[in-house]
Design a protein around this motif. Structure first.
Motif, PDB file in Angstrom:
ATOM      1  N   ALA A 125     -29.147 -21.755  10.195  1.00 48.61           N
ATOM      2  CA  ALA A 125     -29.073 -23.084  10.219  1.00 48.61           C
ATOM      3  C   ALA A 125     -28.134 -23.814  10.953  1.00 48.61           C
ATOM      4  O   ALA A 125     -28.578 -24.873  11.559  1.00 48.61           O
ATOM      5  CB  ALA A 125     -28.764 -23.386   8.409  1.00 48.61           C
ATOM      6  N   TYR A 138     -35.159 -36.057   7.484  1.00 50.32           N
ATOM      7  CA  TYR A 138     -34.900 -35.015   6.058  1.00 50.32           C
ATOM      8  C   TYR A 138     -35.648 -35.495   4.942  1.00 50.32           C
ATOM      9  O   TYR A 138     -35.764 -34.888   3.943  1.00 50.32           O
ATOM     10  CB  TYR A 138     -33.144 -35.190   5.894  1.00 50.32           C
ATOM     11  N   LYS A 183     -35.219 -25.618   6.321  1.00 49.73           N
ATOM     12  CA  LYS A 183     -34.748 -26.179   5.514  1.00 49.73           C
ATOM     13  C   LYS A 183     -35.537 -26.400   4.149  1.00 49.73           C
ATOM     14  O   LYS A 183     -35.183 -26.418   3.229  1.00 49.73           O
ATOM     15  CB  LYS A 183     -34.422 -27.743   6.068  1.00 49.73           C
ATOM     16  N   TYR A 197     -34.380 -25.346   0.433  1.00 48.84           N
ATOM     17  CA  TYR A 197     -34.530 -26.256  -0.390  1.00 48.84           C
ATOM     18  C   TYR A 197     -35.178 -26.013  -1.593  1.00 48.84           C
ATOM     19  O   TYR A 197     -35.339 -26.416  -2.628  1.00 48.84           O
ATOM     20  CB  TYR A 197     -34.779 -27.765  -0.118  1.00 48.84           C
TER      21      TYR A 197
END
Length: 470
Positions: A276, A305, A366, A370
């Protein structure tokens, strides 16, 4: 009141809708704002290629300080008191930084006897703090849920709960452009602190429900044992005292030896966060070069995002709850990093990776973090004891996540000093190697993750030992 009835009341409580909802909205505002400030010509360090890795190197030390502080508060005030105090401290720190940035920009203040703008001295530490505070708080929210849900209930509820956090992140990310145009970057940052303060009301309601119905998380009472001074000195010499960094290391070592799956999870997190960080370095460098305007860049990062959270939300609501009915968690642990490996390999073969190619790799990483990883990560803790869920989780969440980033950042800073600035293709190759490491670490972890049946049996065993208050 029976426990199962109390548990079923939890999804209807403010906890699920606000305690997680508000902090994630706030963080989704803070992230693009701090990135925009850090990469701005007026407030940041766009002309210093090593600035981003250098700043990330400080995340781990700050996280250790936060972790030691949290451990002290947890011991004195319990989980609820720790959450309240850490939330208030983080909220007012962000509010203070917002005010300081506004004052520094309006007055064009410079450091005494230099031409260095004061706002630059704020944007750097603020960027580091934003990287550190989020895990400190969110780990506590998830620890609470791990304490009030059984393994079977967690398999059902964790994915949609995580989906709610994605909804809040989408709302926060898409609001950045609107708010920054009207409140400026400093005013938008202040909204983060307001969101954290609102979350206090929800967390208080959640703990009140748990306390009223008899399933509030509490540690097991320790028996008081009298020891002579000679034995006490010997224990302290051997690391039995729990003060400072040394005590934290001793505690972590003992916990990892007692619960091997936590050690494997710690290593897996180090590997995933190394990837990351490398992708983030590529992303920040590329976005700063491609989008020079500060406000436009903040909006673009916020929308990016938000898109990540749209994909995450889709998986959390529509895919993962269905999928977890048919596959074991260990199988999903093995599959998740393979997708990132495919994207980073494609990126590594590009001579001059574009912002969109880099963004695609970061997006995939991501989204998996998540959605699938968040679900799987939390499921590991549910059948474990109080120390594993509240102290072990913070050690892994706050320190593990940030330590991986800091190690890679320090390594990049050192290599940059020796070999010069790396181009995006070289960084992409390093990212691909990190993805290979993540695949291996996840595979090793999967061999220690229990099946759903084994997790339920372990949970029942711990519950019979400790009673209702896990």
């Amino acid at each position: 009141m029976k426990r199962i009835k109390s548990i079923h009341s939890i999804p209807k409580s403010y906890f699920f809708y606000s305690q997680l909802f508000c902090p994630y909205i706030g963080y989704s505002l803070a992230r693009p704002i701090t990135v925009a400030l850090f990469t701005s010509k007026a407030t940041g360090y766009p002309g210093s290629p090593g600035a981003f890795p250098f700043a990330m190197a400080f995340v781990s030390p700050i996280s250790v300080i936060c972790l030691l502080w949290y451990g002290s508060i947890l011991e004195k005030h319990g989980p609820r008191g720790a959450l309240e105090r850490t939330t208030i401290a983080c909220a007012f720190s962000l509010l203070g930084a917002s005010g300081a940035i506004e004052v520094a920009q309006r007055s064009n203040a410079v450091l005494w006897k230099t031409s260095i703008p004061v706002v630059k001295l704020i944007s750097g530490p603020l960027f580091v703090f934003r990287e550190s505070y989020v895990q400190l708080l969110t780990s506590q929210y998830w620890s609470f849920m791990s304490s009030v849900l059984t393994p079977n209930e967690s398999a059902k509820w964790f994915a949609p709960i995580a989906g709610l956090t994605s909804i809040s992140s989408v709302l926060g990310g898409t609001a950045v452009s609107y708010l920054s145009e009207r409140l400026k970057l400093s005013g938008t940052l202040a909204c983060t602190s307001i969101a954290l303060l609102v979350s206090l009301l929800a967390s208080g309601k959640a703990y009140s429900i748990a306390e009223k119905n008899g399933f509030s998380p509490k540690p097991r009472e320790k028996k008081k044992i009298k020891v002579n001074k000679k034995q006490q000195k010997s224990d302290q010499h051997n690391g039995e005292d729990h003060e400072g960094v040394r005590g934290l290391v001793v505690t972590a070592r003992k916990l990892f030896a007692r619960v091997p799956v936590l050690k494997a999870l710690f290593v897996e997190i180090l590997a995933s966060q190394s990837l990351a960080t490398l992708l983030n370095v590529c992303f920040v460098a590329s976005v700063a070069k491609t989008i020079p305007d500060d406000t436009l860049r903040a909006g673009w990062v916020g929308n990016f995002y938000a898109l990540i959270n749209v994909f995450s939300m889709t998986l959390q609501f529509a895919v993962l709850p269905f999928l977890m009915q048919y596959i074991e968690p260990k199988d999903l642990w093995r599959f998740t990093p393979l997708i990132s490996l495919g994207f980073t390999t494609f990126q590594a073969f590009q001579k001059n990776p574009t912002l969109y190619a880099i963004s695609a790799s970061l997006l995939v990483m991501k989204v998996s973090e998540y959605s699938a990883r968040r679900l799987l990560d939390e499921m590991v803790y549910v059948p474990l004891d109080f120390e594993s869920r509240f102290l072990g989780k913070e050690i892994i969440g706050v320190f593990g996540y940030r330590f991986g980033k800091s190690v890679i950042s320090l390594s990049l800073s050192a290599m940059t000093s020796i070999f010069g600035q790396f181009d995006l293709q070289t960084m992409s190759v390093l990212s691909d190697l990190a993805a290979v490491g993540w695949v291996r670490a996840a595979w090793n972890l999967s061999s220690l993750v229990p099946t759903r049946k084994e997790a339920q049996e372990s949970y029942d065993k711990n519950s019979s030992k400790n009673g209702k208050n896990r």
